[in-house]
Design a protein around this motif. Structure first.
Motif, PDB file in Angstrom:
ATOM      1  N   GLY A 163       4.797   8.741  -7.636  1.00  0.00           N
ATOM      2  CA  GLY A 163       3.386   7.204  -7.426  1.00  0.00           C
ATOM      3  C   GLY A 163       2.717   7.138  -8.507  1.00  0.00           C
ATOM      4  N   TYR A 164       0.853   7.750  -8.299  1.00  0.00           N
ATOM      5  CA  TYR A 164      -0.014   7.864  -9.543  1.00  0.00           C
ATOM      6  C   TYR A 164      -0.902   8.909  -8.820  1.00  0.00           C
ATOM      7  N   LYS A 165      -1.307   9.774 -10.216  1.00  0.00           N
ATOM      8  CA  LYS A 165      -1.743  10.818 -10.031  1.00  0.00           C
ATOM      9  C   LYS A 165      -3.869  10.741 -10.268  1.00  0.00           C
ATOM     10  N   SER A 166      -3.819   9.209  -9.988  1.00  0.00           N
ATOM     11  CA  SER A 166      -5.212   9.163  -9.841  1.00  0.00           C
ATOM     12  C   SER A 166      -5.398   7.577  -9.182  1.00  0.00           C
ATOM     13  N   SER A 167      -6.730   7.424  -8.419  1.00  0.00           N
ATOM     14  CA  SER A 167      -6.344   5.930  -8.161  1.00  0.00           C
ATOM     15  C   SER A 167      -8.369   5.671  -7.811  1.00  0.00           C
ATOM     16  N   ASP A 168      -9.093   4.479  -8.012  1.00  0.00           N
ATOM     17  CA  ASP A 168     -10.371   4.645  -7.948  1.00  0.00           C
ATOM     18  C   ASP A 168     -10.086   3.321  -7.085  1.00  0.00           C
ATOM     19  N   THR A 169     -11.273   3.104  -5.493  1.00  0.00           N
ATOM     20  CA  THR A 169     -11.474   1.753  -4.911  1.00  0.00           C
ATOM     21  C   THR A 169     -12.403   1.836  -5.267  1.00  0.00           C
ATOM     22  N   LYS A 170     -13.363   0.287  -4.904  1.00  0.00           N
ATOM     23  CA  LYS A 170     -14.630  -0.104  -4.748  1.00  0.00           C
ATOM     24  C   LYS A 170     -14.576  -1.299  -3.786  1.00  0.00           C
ATOM     25  N   PRO A 171     -15.308  -1.676  -3.342  1.00  0.00           N
ATOM     26  CA  PRO A 171     -15.551  -3.085  -2.188  1.00  0.00           C
ATOM     27  C   PRO A 171     -15.263  -4.593  -3.229  1.00  0.00           C
ATOM     28  N   PHE A 172     -14.880  -5.659  -3.022  1.00  0.00           N
ATOM     29  CA  PHE A 172     -15.241  -6.962  -3.608  1.00  0.00           C
ATOM     30  C   PHE A 172     -17.149  -6.768  -3.539  1.00  0.00           C
ATOM     31  N   GLY A 173     -17.000  -7.708  -4.939  1.00  0.00           N
ATOM     32  CA  GLY A 173     -18.580  -7.418  -5.583  1.00  0.00           C
ATOM     33  C   GLY A 173     -18.600  -6.354  -6.213  1.00  0.00           C
ATOM     34  N   GLU A 174     -18.000  -5.675  -5.981  1.00  0.00           N
ATOM     35  CA  GLU A 174     -18.310  -4.488  -7.622  1.00  0.00           C
ATOM     36  C   GLU A 174     -17.585  -4.329  -8.660  1.00  0.00           C
ATOM     37  N   LYS A 175     -17.793  -3.527  -9.706  1.00  0.00           N
ATOM     38  CA  LYS A 175     -17.132  -3.610 -11.015  1.00  0.00           C
ATOM     39  C   LYS A 175     -16.530  -2.244 -11.075  1.00  0.00           C
ATOM     40  N   LEU A 176     -14.960  -2.740 -11.162  1.00  0.00           N
ATOM     41  CA  LEU A 176     -13.825  -1.573 -11.310  1.00  0.00           C
ATOM     42  C   LEU A 176     -13.481  -1.161 -12.835  1.00  0.00           C
ATOM     43  N   GLY A 177     -13.295  -0.457 -13.143  1.00  0.00           N
ATOM     44  CA  GLY A 177     -12.870   0.474 -14.611  1.00  0.00           C
ATOM     45  C   GLY A 177     -10.413  -0.215 -14.284  1.00  0.00           C
ATOM     46  N   ILE A 178     -10.916  -0.415 -15.192  1.00  0.00           N
ATOM     47  CA  ILE A 178      -8.703  -0.525 -15.550  1.00  0.00           C
ATOM     48  C   ILE A 178      -8.654   0.354 -16.640  1.00  0.00           C
ATOM     49  N   PRO A 179      -7.792   1.246 -16.474  1.00  0.00           N
ATOM     50  CA  PRO A 179      -7.663   2.610 -17.915  1.00  0.00           C
ATOM     51  C   PRO A 179      -6.590   1.791 -18.173  1.00  0.00           C
TER      52      PRO A 179
ATOM     53  N   MET B  67       0.706  -1.184  -0.146  1.00  0.00           N
ATOM     54  CA  MET B  67      -0.106  -0.230   0.135  1.00  0.00           C
ATOM     55  C   MET B  67       0.258   1.583   0.432  1.00  0.00           C
ATOM     56  N   THR B  68       1.790   1.388   0.236  1.00  0.00           N
ATOM     57  CA  THR B  68       2.515   1.866   0.902  1.00  0.00           C
ATOM     58  C   THR B  68       3.774   2.099  -1.211  1.00  0.00           C
ATOM     59  N   ASP B  69       5.151   1.401  -0.466  1.00  0.00           N
ATOM     60  CA  ASP B  69       6.326   1.708  -0.691  1.00  0.00           C
ATOM     61  C   ASP B  69       5.817   1.073  -2.505  1.00  0.00           C
ATOM     62  N   LYS B  70       5.316   0.029  -2.721  1.00  0.00           N
ATOM     63  CA  LYS B  70       5.227  -0.608  -3.784  1.00  0.00           C
ATOM     64  C   LYS B  70       4.287   0.859  -5.301  1.00  0.00           C
ATOM     65  N   VAL B  71       3.590   1.318  -4.069  1.00  0.00           N
ATOM     66  CA  VAL B  71       2.757   2.120  -5.243  1.00  0.00           C
ATOM     67  C   VAL B  71       3.375   3.247  -5.257  1.00  0.00           C
ATOM     68  N   GLU B  72       5.091   3.476  -4.673  1.00  0.00           N
ATOM     69  CA  GLU B  72       5.662   4.769  -5.416  1.00  0.00           C
ATOM     70  C   GLU B  72       6.568   4.490  -6.049  1.00  0.00           C
ATOM     71  N   VAL B  73       6.783   3.264  -5.925  1.00  0.00           N
ATOM     72  CA  VAL B  73       8.196   2.654  -6.813  1.00  0.00           C
ATOM     73  C   VAL B  73       7.379   2.041  -8.201  1.00  0.00           C
ATOM     74  N   TYR B  74       6.518   1.931  -7.953  1.00  0.00           N
ATOM     75  CA  TYR B  74       5.481   1.149  -9.597  1.00  0.00           C
ATOM     76  C   TYR B  74       5.306   3.026 -10.559  1.00  0.00           C
ATOM     77  N   GLY B  75       4.595   3.351  -9.653  1.00  0.00           N
ATOM     78  CA  GLY B  75       4.242   4.868 -10.260  1.00  0.00           C
ATOM     79  C   GLY B  75       5.751   5.241 -10.822  1.00  0.00           C
ATOM     80  N   ARG B  76       7.090   5.414 -10.263  1.00  0.00           N
ATOM     81  CA  ARG B  76       7.573   6.608 -10.462  1.00  0.00           C
ATOM     82  C   ARG B  76       8.440   5.638 -11.536  1.00  0.00           C
TER      83      ARG B  76
END
Length: 196
Positions: free
Chosen positions: A165-181, A130-139
């Motif tokens: 890191g990343y400029k945009s994020s979207d969160t949904k609970p399991f059971g819902e549909k999530l757009g993959i950009p 939730m922290t280190d990998k968000v930054e590293v993958y984004g960079r």
């Protein structure tokens, strides 16, 4: 080496260079059921996921496969992607990269070749996912990072990589549909991602 379930084990010192840590990682005899990564200057050994995580990984792969960019492959499993600029080496749960990224004899794949990464959290990896990998993958410019928080049962998709890191994020609970950009431009159905 003794490894405790659900708790990461670290090794390494501040004086170890990234290359030294990679060599040590290559020589490490990791017990069956565990994986090793380099996070924040340490080799971290953590247990593989719970059994039902395999179903979730396969569901993600099945849903994304029709939308892969040309010549890209989606897979899950123990492959090590290195990020020398950040001195990190991760073994993502699910990864998409151009096929040429794996046409090497090294066990160290280029992290900047990734077009998609997904991590399924466990109690031992959640903070880093939730922290280190968000930054590293984004960079590194990975276009899409999907974080499946298995403890909170929600999915977050990060996009628009940046130097922080990343400029945009979207969160949904399991059971819902999530757009993959882009470059996938599809919808991920998380209905069957919950624990049995």
């Amino acid at each position: 080496m003794t490894v405790m379930a659900e708790r990461p084990m670290t090794g390494g010192t501040e004086s170890d260079s990234f290359e030294d840590l990679l060599r040590t990682l290559d020589e490490l005899d990791v017990p069956d059921g565990y994986k090793a990564e380099i996070i924040r200057g340490n080799i971290v050994v953590s247990p593989w996921s719970k059994g039902y995580y395999l179903d979730v990984m396969e569901l993600v792969c099945e849903q994304l496969r029709p939308y892969l960019p040309a010549e890209h492959r989606i897979s899950y499993g123990p492959f090590l992607y290195v990020f020398p600029g950040s001195e990190r080496a991760y073994g993502p749960d699910i990864h998409v990269a151009h096929r040429r990224a794996s046409r090497i004899s090294s066990t160290h794949l280029d992290g900047e070749a990734l077009s998609f990464v997904a991590e399924l959290t466990s109690s031992s990896t959640r903070d880093d996912d939730m922290t280190d990998k968000v930054e590293v993958y984004g960079r590194a410019g990975v276009p899409v990072y999907l974080l499946l928080d298995m403890q909170e049962e929600c999915a977050t998709v990060f996009s628009m990589p940046s130097a922080k890191g990343y400029k945009s994020s979207d969160t949904k609970p399991f059971g819902e549909k999530l757009g993959i950009p882009a470059p996938f431009d599809c919808v991920l159905d998380t209905t069957d991602f919950t624990a049995p």
